[in-house]
Design an enzyme around this catalytic site. Structure first.
Site, PDB file in Angstrom:
ATOM      1  N   GLU A   1      -4.761 -23.888  13.522  1.00 45.19           N
ATOM      2  CA  GLU A   1      -5.435 -22.596  13.634  1.00 45.19           C
ATOM      3  C   GLU A   1      -6.697 -22.681  14.477  1.00 45.19           C
ATOM      4  O   GLU A   1      -7.011 -21.762  15.240  1.00 45.19           O
ATOM      5  CB  GLU A   1      -5.747 -22.041  12.242  1.00 45.19           C
ATOM      6  CG  GLU A   1      -4.550 -21.518  11.479  1.00 45.19           C
ATOM      7  CD  GLU A   1      -3.670 -22.620  10.894  1.00 45.19           C
ATOM      8  OE1 GLU A   1      -4.111 -23.800  10.883  1.00 45.19           O
ATOM      9  OE2 GLU A   1      -2.547 -22.305  10.450  1.00 45.19           O
TER      10      GLU A   1
ATOM     11  N   HIS B   1      -1.871 -18.905  -0.735  1.00 43.25           N
ATOM     12  CA  HIS B   1      -1.237 -17.948   0.172  1.00 43.25           C
ATOM     13  C   HIS B   1      -1.430 -16.504  -0.305  1.00 43.25           C
ATOM     14  O   HIS B   1      -0.672 -15.616   0.094  1.00 43.25           O
ATOM     15  CB  HIS B   1       0.273 -18.222   0.280  1.00 43.25           C
ATOM     16  CG  HIS B   1       0.623 -19.575   0.805  1.00 43.25           C
ATOM     17  ND1 HIS B   1       0.524 -20.711   0.043  1.00 43.25           N
ATOM     18  CD2 HIS B   1       1.062 -19.968   2.025  1.00 43.25           C
ATOM     19  CE1 HIS B   1       0.902 -21.767   0.761  1.00 43.25           C
ATOM     20  NE2 HIS B   1       1.215 -21.341   1.968  1.00 43.25           N
TER      21      HIS B   1
END
Length: 345
Positions: free
Chosen positions: A61, A130
């Site tokens: 990321e 998540h």
């Protein structure tokens, strides 16, 4: 104006596709975007735009957001797909110390018009790593715009504004709303940042919400009216920074009660900022303390019963409102001297 029924994911994908056709500088990078994305956000786009504009990246990321910042400085308009908002934390330096500050540090000579798409919040069985709603983290940072659409129409309008703007936008998309359907106008209109929307008029209290929690607030309001005759006005903020302070103050000045409802953790959340602002500016008007209905300060559990402890649901909102109305059941008179926001679209 005629419309088409779409899900949130279809509406956002259609808007991105249309803008990519209009502006060749827009491109997408992220994990699995060439294969359509985890939720189908990019399905079929590589067939039209090719791998040069729909770019798969490694699981890195920091690298993908860093590349996007550099590309934005060079004049392109990247759209970064983080898969889950939780994963954006691996790129906090690139977002917070680079993208957010470039325009200020260079006196406007450089800018980073990128969109970071963050699938946000709960999705059944996604567990602690998540499922987080991290809007307060990004709203705290000067230089970042934070959006949170709750309907297909807002998913199109806010994304369109982000794609045409000059600022880095953290675009939070509730995972549990991907398949939520609604009418989308044939001609998509950009929604200005900082403009909320009254989605339900009421007189007894104001509920401010956004994202998936908005729909629980709507269900709660309907049940409160049907069972108790309580009239709740509901505001969808849509943009979390800047947020529509004018609209919220106008509504609370009339109803004289406020509940802020959000899926993210209650402690040090965005609801606290809204509550503090209203308390500071309308403290003599309020008929009860401002209340917040939000998630507890715990990790999200994997099992459904544990997840439901965390989840904001309509019955929790109803319980909070019932206690507020019981404190002072008197009707809420109009408060002079505050004008209603006109149509600002």
């Amino acid at each position: 104006m005629t419309g088409t029924t779409m899900t949130v994911v279809e509406a956002a994908r259609s808007t991105l596709q249309t803008e990519m056709r209009r502006n060749a500088d827009i491109w997408v990078l992220g994990e699995d975007v060439r294969h359509g994305g985890v939720f189908g956000q990019y399905r079929g786009l590589v067939d039209e735009f090719g791998p040069e504009r729909i770019v798969d990246t490694p699981i890195a990321e920091a690298a993908m957001v860093g590349a996007a910042v550099g590309a934005a400085l060079m004049g392109t308009r990247p759209v970064v797909e983080t898969r889950f908002s939780d994963f954006a934390l691996s790129a906090v330096d690139e977002i917070v110390n680079q993208a957010a500050k470039i325009r200020y540090m260079f006196g406007g000579q450089g800018k980073a018009p990128l969109v970071v798409r963050m699938p946000s919040g709960l999705r059944r069985g996604s567990a602690a790593q998540h499922s987080q709603s991290l809007e307060a983290w990004f709203a705290h940072v000067p230089g970042l715009v934070v959006t949170a659409p709750a309907t297909p129409t807002d998913a199109t309008g806010l994304l369109l504004t982000a794609l045409r703007g000059e600022d880095p936008v953290m675009h939070l998309e509730a995972k549990e709303l991907w398949n939520f359907s609604g009418d989308v106008p044939e001609e998509v209109v950009p929604i200005p940042f900082g403009i909320g929307k009254v989605v339900r008029s009421g007189t007894d209290l104001t509920i401010v919400s956004w994202g998936v929690a908005l729909h629980e607030a709507i269900r709660a309001a309907q049940e409160l009216e049907d069972r108790c005759g309580v009239s709740a006005e509901i505001i969808d903020l849509r943009t979390l920074w800047p947020w529509d302070e004018q609209l919220v103050l106008w509504s609370v000045a009339r109803t004289r009660r406020l509940v802020v409802v959000h899926e993210s953790v209650r402690d040090v959340g965005l609801g606290a900022e809204i509550a503090a602002t209203v308390a500071e500016k309308l403290h003599e008007t309020l008929r009860s303390p401002v209340r917040r209905v939000a998630s507890p300060r715990i990790p999200v559990g994997y099992s459904p019963p544990l997840e439901d402890v965390y989840r904001v649901q309509a019955h929790k909102i109803i319980q909070t409102v019932a206690s507020m109305v019981a404190i002072d059941p008197a009707s809420s008179p109009q408060v002079p001297g505050r004008l209603a926001p006109t149509d600002r679209y």
